[in-house]
Design a protein around this motif. Structure first.
Motif, PDB file in Angstrom:
ATOM      1  N   ARG A   1       0.860  -1.182   0.000  1.00  0.00           N
ATOM      2  CA  ARG A   1       0.000   0.000   0.000  1.00  0.00           C
ATOM      3  C   ARG A   1       0.899   1.235   0.000  1.00  0.00           C
ATOM      4  N   SER A   2       1.243   1.677  -1.190  1.00  0.00           N
ATOM      5  CA  SER A   2       2.133   2.823  -1.350  1.00  0.00           C
ATOM      6  C   SER A   2       1.363   4.005  -1.904  1.00  0.00           C
ATOM      7  N   VAL A   3       1.704   5.195  -1.450  1.00  0.00           N
ATOM      8  CA  VAL A   3       1.083   6.412  -1.959  1.00  0.00           C
ATOM      9  C   VAL A   3       2.066   7.560  -1.808  1.00  0.00           C
ATOM     10  N   ALA A   4       2.091   8.450  -2.782  1.00  0.00           N
ATOM     11  CA  ALA A   4       2.895   9.670  -2.684  1.00  0.00           C
ATOM     12  C   ALA A   4       1.943  10.835  -2.472  1.00  0.00           C
ATOM     13  N   VAL A   5       2.322  11.729  -1.569  1.00  0.00           N
ATOM     14  CA  VAL A   5       1.526  12.921  -1.269  1.00  0.00           C
ATOM     15  C   VAL A   5       2.279  14.133  -1.798  1.00  0.00           C
TER      16      VAL A   5
END
Length: 284
Positions: free
Chosen positions: A62-66
């Motif tokens: 579960r990867s996400v960039a903000v």
């Protein structure tokens, strides 16, 4: 790892007015977003760290960039304390001409003369671990400029940030997400290692490092809608082709508006179209 959502924020503020209102989240909503990411086991990355992990095959499930665009002063006031409190990594893209002043690319609209981050605030943002990337110098529509003007915008923005922060600046984001092949080539030539666009698509392993797609978070994005963005399916070749075709159509429209109606109408139209540049329903 087939899907990599990259979220694109602009403003976190209690004040919502003018043309930036659709991109302004309340502090309460933004905190709810961060709590959702952390509470649901998402690992957050800066853009360079995400690309490094992707290349190494080491991305978390579960990867996400903000990411944040525009370098508004409310980032320091509202967003930064919450990012630090929740331990969320982020990248901030800063147009450098207006550091310490007001939003320069919207000066024709009095309600949008928002305060920009000062040099001191940017140093504090950097000291708290936020990656600061370049967002051009004056925030123009780069895909409509001459090649020499594009190069000057990119190089000047990088020079200003590197002098201010005392560190190498590797990341770039196209103002309004607008780019074409010549623009991407100019980013590479200026020494950047990545560049973010918009696209309204989830990224995946096949992403172009100089046209990284992002998902716009608007003032109406609830926690439930944020989860839909995070779960958006990997785009198909047809999805990508549709976005490219509509981007080309929109570029032609902006050129026409500039020729026939003057710069003012073109400048106003670009923000109206920005929220949904593909004129398409979300891909879910």
């Amino acid at each position: 790892m087939g899907r990599i959502p990259i979220l694109m924020y602009h403003s976190v503020s209690t004040v919502r007015e003018g043309m930036l209102a659709p991109y302004t989240l309340s502090p309460k909503t933004f905190e709810a977003h961060l709590a959702h990411l952390v509470g649901n086991g998402y690992r957050t990355y800066t853009v360079p760290r995400l690309l490094e992990a992707l290349a190494a095959g080491a991305l978390h499930e579960r990867s996400v960039a903000v990411t944040f665009d525009d370098g508004l002063a409310d980032f320091h006031q509202h967003a930064l304390p919450m990012l630090v409190r929740y331990g969320v990594a982020s990248t901030l893209y800063v147009p450098t001409a207006d550091i310490g002043g007001t939003v320069g690319w919207l000066r024709k609209h009095p309600a949008d003369r928002r305060q920009m981050l000062t040099s001191e605030q940017l140093r504090d943002v950097h000291a708290h671990g936020v990656e600061c990337g370049a967002h051009s110098h004056t925030h123009p529509q780069l895909d409509l400029l001459r090649a020499d003007a594009v190069t000057a915008e990119m190089r000047r923005s990088r020079e200003v940030l590197e002098d201010l922060l005392g560190t190498r600046v590797d990341s770039f984001a196209y103002p309004f997400g607008y780019h074409r092949r010549a623009t991407r080539n100019a980013v590479r030539a200026a020494g950047f290692r990545s560049a973010c666009a918009v696209g309204h698509l989830v990224a995946d392993e096949s992403l172009d490092r100089f046209a990284v797609p992002r998902l716009i978070v608007s003032d109406t994005t609830s926690v439930a809608e944020l989860q839909l963005l995070l779960q958006q399916r990997t785009p198909s070749p047809a999805d990508r082709a549709l976005v490219r075709a509509k981007d080309l159509t929109w570029r032609s429209t902006r050129r026409f508006l500039r020729r026939t109606s003057g710069t003012n109408r073109c400048e106003a139209a670009r923000l109206t179209h920005y929220l949904t540049p593909s004129d398409m329903s979300p891909i879910t």
